[in-house]
Design a protein around this motif. Structure first.
Motif, short mmCIF file in Angstrom:
data_model
loop_
_atom_site.label_atom_id
_atom_site.label_comp_id
_atom_site.label_asym_id
_atom_site.label_seq_id
_atom_site.Cartn_x
_atom_site.Cartn_y
_atom_site.Cartn_z
N SER A 306 0.59 -1.26 0.05
CA SER A 306 0.39 0.23 -0.40
C SER A 306 0.70 1.19 -0.32
O SER A 306 2.27 0.96 0.48
N PRO A 307 0.14 2.22 -0.23
CA PRO A 307 0.70 3.66 0.24
C PRO A 307 1.59 3.58 0.78
O PRO A 307 2.98 4.51 1.33
N GLY A 308 0.69 3.55 1.86
CA GLY A 308 1.80 4.14 3.70
C GLY A 308 2.95 2.69 3.93
O GLY A 308 3.80 2.92 3.95
N GLY A 309 2.69 2.08 2.84
CA GLY A 309 3.83 0.82 3.01
C GLY A 309 5.06 0.71 2.73
O GLY A 309 6.26 0.50 3.14
N LEU A 310 4.73 1.39 1.30
CA LEU A 310 6.39 2.10 0.21
C LEU A 310 6.29 3.11 1.68
O LEU A 310 8.16 2.48 1.26
N GLU A 311 5.97 3.68 1.60
CA GLU A 311 6.47 5.15 2.82
C GLU A 311 7.28 3.99 3.66
O GLU A 311 8.86 5.06 3.80
N SER A 312 6.47 3.30 4.29
CA SER A 312 7.86 2.97 5.10
C SER A 312 9.24 2.67 4.61
O SER A 312 10.22 1.95 6.22
N ASP A 313 8.74 1.49 4.13
CA ASP A 313 10.18 1.34 3.57
C ASP A 313 11.04 2.04 2.79
O ASP A 313 12.26 1.91 3.23
N LEU A 314 11.00 2.72 1.99
CA LEU A 314 11.44 4.26 2.36
C LEU A 314 12.01 4.64 3.50
O LEU A 314 13.63 5.07 3.77
N SER A 315 11.72 5.07 4.56
CA SER A 315 11.14 5.20 5.25
C SER A 315 13.11 4.74 6.30
O SER A 315 13.75 5.08 7.08
#
Length: 539
Positions: A306-315
């Motif tokens: 999900s978009p939130g999961g992708l953001e957490s991966d980048l973080s």
């Protein structure tokens, strides 16, 4: 000619065929002139790729040729095999028993088999595992597929060798092979390369081998080379190469092939580094295990992309990069551990004295002691230049080895030692008389009153920083002893001042009236030599 056993009866038949064969040899297709204006019959196309030669034969060409060879039917209904590297040609014939053999009309040699074409080193091609549940330890070894990306003749030169810039560019033409992520330059491009392809042992020692993993490629700017169509290749070990060809089309295909190789290997390199623990984690299985368990937990918590999961991966990636950069050792810690050794030549005087914990650099002291021990009476001392190559060897020894012995036979020429000492002062980032004092010394030497002039120069010398003042004291006292032996070495005060004036005292920016300025520089050093006892009284 050497004939295989059982082929003696074919000798006459083959000789009768030479006349008709010679007509066919003159009709062989030419090599592109834009690629090879000389010795066209000795080389394949510049844009050579073995993909076509390794492909399965089509319906229009039912002939199967070994790797590196192409096959076609001659007007005489004979099978003609052509070496795709050297254009060497062999005719397939049969003896009285129907056994095939091969005949070379150029030198009348006969063989049972075609000469073997050297196969390039393999490039490993990874195959993804079809069963994701299979553990990594049980996976079979990676399969190797032999591929030759490109081969041809290029002009090349090496400009940087592992971070050290080379003085001159030596352009030469080499037979160049790109395969398996490695770019190889062979020494001789024409006759020896053609012969080496017949005998692979001749190509076993390349001149340069460049690993493309971690390398970078770009078009060279004009300040790097005045030639056109020049590529600049930087390898991972800090070496740099310039690659050139007169044909823009050919160099463009090389650019594309090398860039694709670098791109593929860079992707593999990033994947490999992502799966490896950092050097700071080695020896700590607890930290390594907790890091991997944390990744597993985070992956389990976000199964969907999900978009939130992708953001957490980048973080998470940013966090890991930040930790990695913070764990990098400081420059000072690398110096303390001896991994980085600061040089002597080109180092700031105050920094060098502080590092050596000495008021005067040790190298200066060693040179002065050696010259005074065995060279004060040598003719032209400090005026005659020593062997430049030996001076550079001494410089390298000083910069890379703490144990310097000037009594070594390699440094027996005193002019080498004096030349190295002058080079040391010449390469100081700021001269012995700092830039901030230059105009003050020039103004002082222009004073008309001799007493005032001497007093002003003396006061200026005493305002120099401590390392500069101590080093100048030792050097001037040494030069006075050189002048005392003037009858033997013919070095007067004026001669010594001419040698050391521009070295010890120079402006930060070159001025328009440099000839006149140089006169004043020499006069400053000359006055200090005359007034040595007053400016530097004994301790």
């Amino acid at each position: 000619a050497s004939w295989p056993q059982g082929l003696e009866s074919k000798d006459r038949g083959c000789r009768r065929q030479r006349t008709s064969d010679s007509i066919f040899w003159s009709l062989q297709p030419p090599t592109p002139e834009t690629d090879y204006p000389e010795l066209l019959a000795s080389y394949p196309e510049e844009d050579y790729s073995p993909v076509g030669s390794f492909s399965d034969p089509g319906p229009a060409s039912p002939l199967v040729a070994p790797p590196g060879w192409s096959c076609q039917i001659t007007p005489d209904k004979q099978m003609l095999y052509t070496n795709q590297f050297t254009q060497e040609q062999w005719v397939r014939l049969e003896d009285q028993h129907g056994k095939p053999y091969f005949y070379n009309p150029e030198d009348s040699s006969v063989q049972w088999e075609l000469p073997q074409v050297p196969i390039p080193a393999p490039r490993s091609v990874r195959k993804s595992s079809q069963d994701s549940d299979t553990p990594a330890q049980a996976s079979p070894p990676e399969e190797k597929i032999k591929t030759l990306d490109k081969a041809g003749v290029l002009h090349r030169t090496k400009t940087v060798d592992k971070g050290k810039r080379l003085r001159k560019k030596h352009w030469s033409t080499s037979w160049t092979v790109l395969e398996g992520g490695v770019l190889t330059f062979f020494k001789d491009s024409k006759t020896s390369a053609a012969g080496g392809l017949r005998q692979p042992s001749k190509l076993s020692t390349p001149e340069y081998t460049v690993e493309l993993k971690g390398a970078s490629l770009s078009w060279a700017p004009k300040d790097k080379s005045s030639k056109k169509n020049v590529l600049e290749l930087r390898s991972r070990d800090g070496s740099e190469y310039l690659i050139q060809h007169d044909s823009e089309a050919i160099i463009s295909t090389w650019h594309k092939a090398i860039a694709e190789g670098i791109s593929e290997l860079s992707a593999d390199l990033l994947q490999g580094e992502e799966g490896e623990p950092s050097s700071a984690d080695f020896g700590s299985s607890e930290r390594l295990g907790s890091w991997r368990e944390e990744d597993v937990r985070q992956n389990a918590a976000s199964p969907s992309l999900s978009p939130g999961g992708l953001e957490s991966d980048l973080s998470r990636v940013r966090h890991k990069l930040r930790k990695f950069l913070q764990r990098r050792p400081t420059l000072q810690s690398l110096r303390d551990k001896g991994y980085i050794k600061d040089q002597v030549f080109g180092c700031a005087l105050a920094q060098l004295c502080e590092r050596e914990r000495s008021p005067v650099p040790r190298f200066v002291q060693q040179c002065i002691r050696t010259v005074e021990a065995r060279g004060l009476d040598i003719d032209g001392l400090y005026r005659i230049s020593g062997n430049l190559a030996t001076i550079q060897k001494l410089r390298y020894k000083v910069d890379h080895d703490e144990r310097l012995d000037l009594d070594d036979g390699r440094w027996e020429d005193v002019h080498v030692i004096t030349g190295a000492l002058k080079l040391f002062f010449r390469e100081l980032p700021e001269p012995l008389f700092p830039f901030s004092h230059f105009h003050q010394f020039i103004a002082a030497i222009k004073l008309q009153d001799p007493a005032q002039r001497s007093r002003c120069v003396r006061d200026l010398v005493r305002t120099l920083p401590a390392p500069n003042q101590d080093t100048l004291r030792l050097l001037i006292q040494h030069l006075c002893r050189v002048i005392e032996h003037g009858e033997q070495n013919r070095m007067t005060v004026q001669n010594v001042a001419i040698v050391f004036g521009p070295t010890l005292l120079r402006p930060e920016m070159e001025e328009a009236s440099m000839p006149m300025t140089m006169v004043f520089q020499n006069q400053v050093v000359e006055l200090i030599l005359h007034q040595c006892a007053d400016i530097f009284p004994p301790h």
